[in-house]
Design an enzyme around this catalytic site. Structure first.
Site, short mmCIF file in Angstrom:
data_model
loop_
_atom_site.label_atom_id
_atom_site.label_comp_id
_atom_site.label_asym_id
_atom_site.label_seq_id
_atom_site.Cartn_x
_atom_site.Cartn_y
_atom_site.Cartn_z
N GLU A 10 17.20 -39.22 24.48
CA GLU A 10 17.75 -37.90 24.13
C GLU A 10 19.17 -37.68 24.64
OE1 GLU A 10 13.42 -37.93 24.00
OE2 GLU A 10 14.82 -38.43 25.60
N ASP A 11 19.79 -38.71 25.20
CA ASP A 11 21.15 -38.60 25.74
C ASP A 11 22.14 -38.41 24.61
OD1 ASP A 11 23.56 -38.83 27.08
OD2 ASP A 11 23.08 -40.73 28.05
N GLN A 12 22.87 -37.28 24.62
CA GLN A 12 23.85 -37.02 23.56
C GLN A 12 25.20 -37.67 23.85
OE1 GLN A 12 23.64 -33.19 21.33
NE2 GLN A 12 22.83 -32.42 23.27
N TYR A 13 25.48 -37.99 25.10
CA TYR A 13 26.72 -38.69 25.42
C TYR A 13 26.63 -40.17 25.07
CZ TYR A 13 29.09 -34.93 27.97
OH TYR A 13 29.74 -33.77 28.31
#
Length: 327
Positions: A274-277
């Site tokens: 779920e990491d958006q970066y």
């Protein structure tokens, strides 16, 4: 372990040379240590692990891995000697604000940050070969750079929610932040005539939505989002604007595509779905493919990028990786 209760120490580097040839004298380094060093017959520390913090962090940011840090845990404080410092460009250590040089401070690179860390541990601790490196987010840039540029000087490396290059969305976020700062009349090409708090608040808001998962934000009400965003921006607006501006420049220029394959030590690459970066499919998985002696672990976290604080979710995998380096 209460990291916040550990008081920082300070060391003065008598001289540091940047990649552009600029040399600064008497530059401060802020740091803390956890654990007990072990020495070889020549007096060199043999069990050092260096922790590299993320963009808005400092020496205390080793608390990010506290779920795996301590006696009997994967990062065993009875086995290893941990060093965590406020890296080059970060308040507390040599930076535009702390040095007093403001816009005359050298525009440093990620490799400058690595060399700063490398020189510090040699001068302060007589460490010429740290056992390992752990880098979180931007700190991962430093860990991966060290492992690629100085591949024979470490025994292992861990990249935590990070990458081998900055591109796409991450480049855009840093570029937008610096464009906002540059657009402020008080920026004046770096000859700053004010604190630029308004611009820092706007720049901070431009990145707010990437720290946590999309699911996390969808569970917040509009009023909660507004409140949390203002709180986040207010905190960031206290930072020195040139510290933020220079750090963004260093990140935007980070690209190890041509040398990442030089990494030969055992490498653990940790990503969060779920990491958006740094979505694993764009960063962790391609990096794993480029580093021959690497292992990839990805897990789910409602906290997204900040979920690197939940290393208890992969404790068994961390134990397996670290077991090779325990005496």
């Amino acid at each position: 372990m209460d990291i916040k209760s550990i008081e920082p120490k300070y060391y003065i580097l008598s001289e540091f040379e940047f990649m552009d040839g600029t040399t600064l004298e008497n530059q401060v380094v802020e740091y803390l240590t956890i654990g007990t060093p072990k020495y070889d017959d020549e007096g060199h520390v043999t069990n050092a692990i260096i922790y590299f913090h993320g963009t808005s962090g400092n020496f205390q940011s080793i608390k990010r891995i506290s779920a795996a840090l301590g006696k009997g845990l994967p990062f065993d404080t009875e086995e290893f000697f941990f060093i965590s410092l406020s890296t080059l460009g970060t308040p507390g250590s040599s930076s535009p604000s702390v040095s007093g040089l403001a816009n005359e401070y050298p525009k440093y690179t990620i490799l400058d940050m690595v060399n700063f860390n490398k020189q510090f541990i040699k001068d302060c601790f007589n460490i010429i070969h740290p056992m390992g490196l752990i880098g979180n987010s931007m700190g991962g840039f430093e860990a991966v750079t060290w492992a690629a540029v100085y591949p024979d000087t470490i025994d292992f490396m861990i990249s935590l929610v990070s990458s081998y290059k900055v591109g796409g969305q991450n480049y855009i976020v840093s570029k937008v932040m610096n464009d906002i700062i540059e657009s402020d009349p008080d920026f004046n090409n770096g000859n700053i005539t004010g604190q630029l708090k308004r611009s820092l608040r706007l720049a901070s808001k431009s990145m707010y939505s990437f720290g946590l998962s999309r699911e996390y934000y969808m569970d917040l009400s509009v009023d909660e989002i507004n409140s949390f965003m203002d709180e986040f921006a207010d905190e960031d607006s206290e930072e020195n604007v040139l510290d933020a501006y220079y750090r963004n420049i260093a990140s935007m220029n980070y690209d190890l595509t041509s040398v990442v394959q030089n990494i030969v030590v055992p490498t653990l690459i940790i990503g969060i779905y779920e990491d958006q970066y740094f979505p694993p499919e764009l960063d962790a998985i391609p990096m794993h493919a480029l580093i021959e002696n690497s292992k990839l672990i990805c897990y789910n976290s409602y906290l997204g990028h900040v979920g690197s604080s939940e290393l208890n979710k992969i404790q068994n995998e961390l134990d397996d990786f670290m077991s090779e380096f325990k005496s």
